[in-house]
Motif scaffolding. Structure first.
Motif, PDB file in Angstrom:
ATOM      1  N   ASP A 172      75.677   3.971 -12.921  1.00  0.00           N
ATOM      2  CA  ASP A 172      76.093   4.879 -14.234  1.00  0.00           C
ATOM      3  C   ASP A 172      77.247   3.927 -15.088  1.00  0.00           C
ATOM      4  O   ASP A 172      77.690   4.266 -16.108  1.00  0.00           O
ATOM      5  N   ASP A 173      78.310   3.050 -14.967  1.00  0.00           N
ATOM      6  CA  ASP A 173      79.074   2.452 -14.711  1.00  0.00           C
ATOM      7  C   ASP A 173      79.056   0.997 -15.270  1.00  0.00           C
ATOM      8  O   ASP A 173      79.354  -0.059 -16.137  1.00  0.00           O
ATOM      9  N   TRP A 218      74.900   0.549 -21.138  1.00  0.00           N
ATOM     10  CA  TRP A 218      74.670   1.025 -21.896  1.00  0.00           C
ATOM     11  C   TRP A 218      74.989   0.987 -23.526  1.00  0.00           C
ATOM     12  O   TRP A 218      75.079   1.629 -24.479  1.00  0.00           O
ATOM     13  N   ASN A 238      79.930   6.554 -24.180  1.00  0.00           N
ATOM     14  CA  ASN A 238      78.785   6.723 -22.730  1.00  0.00           C
ATOM     15  C   ASN A 238      79.446   5.188 -22.301  1.00  0.00           C
ATOM     16  O   ASN A 238      81.075   5.153 -21.729  1.00  0.00           O
ATOM     17  N   ARG A 245      83.629   4.699 -20.704  1.00  0.00           N
ATOM     18  CA  ARG A 245      83.399   4.191 -19.364  1.00  0.00           C
ATOM     19  C   ARG A 245      83.922   2.755 -19.164  1.00  0.00           C
ATOM     20  O   ARG A 245      84.906   2.824 -18.344  1.00  0.00           O
TER      21      ARG A 245
END
Length: 227
Positions: free
Chosen positions: A62-63, A68, A90, A94
């Motif tokens: 997710d990071d 992203w 997002n 991050r």
């Protein structure tokens, strides 16, 4: 195998390097550099893969900053502006967290996602969101105009704020940001300055020209104007 094909963005005295081309689409372990520190990014999708691959990469990590950012770029190119805005938000959240963990001082943090958010907010006709992102960009502007010129995001933030304030007939603020945009090397604020002059003539008065230290609310005050 490590792939490094950097595309460098200068913000003040700091460099943000995002390996968006070869790194994200190389299909191997990559290295992402932010302010000179390397962050490993595991196998990214290949260039011919689609949104599904990007979402899978994010689900695995997710990071994953590159995934992203690439997702936001993918959505924007597909005219899916709200989804693009969310992806870039997002990304920025991050990235801020990563820099906070490294104890990067707030005024020195990256502006890449914020710039994209401001651009998309205007396309979505959300002037308040565009203003908020632009003000956040300017909180990171160095005091030195010479350094600020190195990052086009500062110039664009001033231009967007000038446009927003002009539309709201907040002429002093519009004039201030248009002038700083010009000081930073911008050429796109001339129309706003002409419009302000015409508006002031119709009203029978001159546009008040505030200094960089006066005439602004604190929230929209450029960092470069503070003493």
């Amino acid at each position: 195998m490590t792939t490094t094909t950097p595309s460098t963005l200068i913000r003040g005295a700091c460099a943000l390097t995002l390996l968006l081309t070869g790194a994200l689409f190389g299909g191997c372990t990559t290295v992402e550099k932010i302010n000179g520190v390397e962050y490993p990014v595991e196998d990214g999708p290949r260039e011919d893969e689609t949104e599904t691959a990007l979402l899978e990469a994010i689900e695995e990590n997710d990071d994953n900053l590159q995934a992203w950012y690439a997702l936001g770029d993918h959505y924007e190119k597909g005219l899916r502006d709200q989804e693009a805005y969310n992806a870039f938000r997002n990304f920025q959240v991050r990235l801020d967290a990563a820099e906070a963990k490294r104890k990067v001082e707030y005024p020195q943090r990256a502006t890449l996602g914020l710039d994209a958010m401001a651009r998309l907010a205007l396309k979505l006709r959300s002037a308040d969101a565009a203003k908020a992102s632009s003000v956040e960009v300017l909180k990171r502007q160095p005091k030195s105009l010479k350094l600020a010129k190195n990052n086009p995001h500062f110039r664009l933030a001033h231009l967007r704020l000038a446009q927003i304030y002009f539309a709201r007939e907040e002429d002093e603020q519009a004039h201030l940001h248009a002038m700083i945009h010009k000081e930073l090397g911008g050429k796109d604020s001339d129309g706003i300055l002409i419009g302000l002059d015409e508006r002031s003539r119709r009203k029978g008065k001159s546009v008040v020209q505030p200094s960089h230290e006066q005439g602004q609310d604190e929230k929209s005050k450029p960092a470069g104007s503070r003493k």
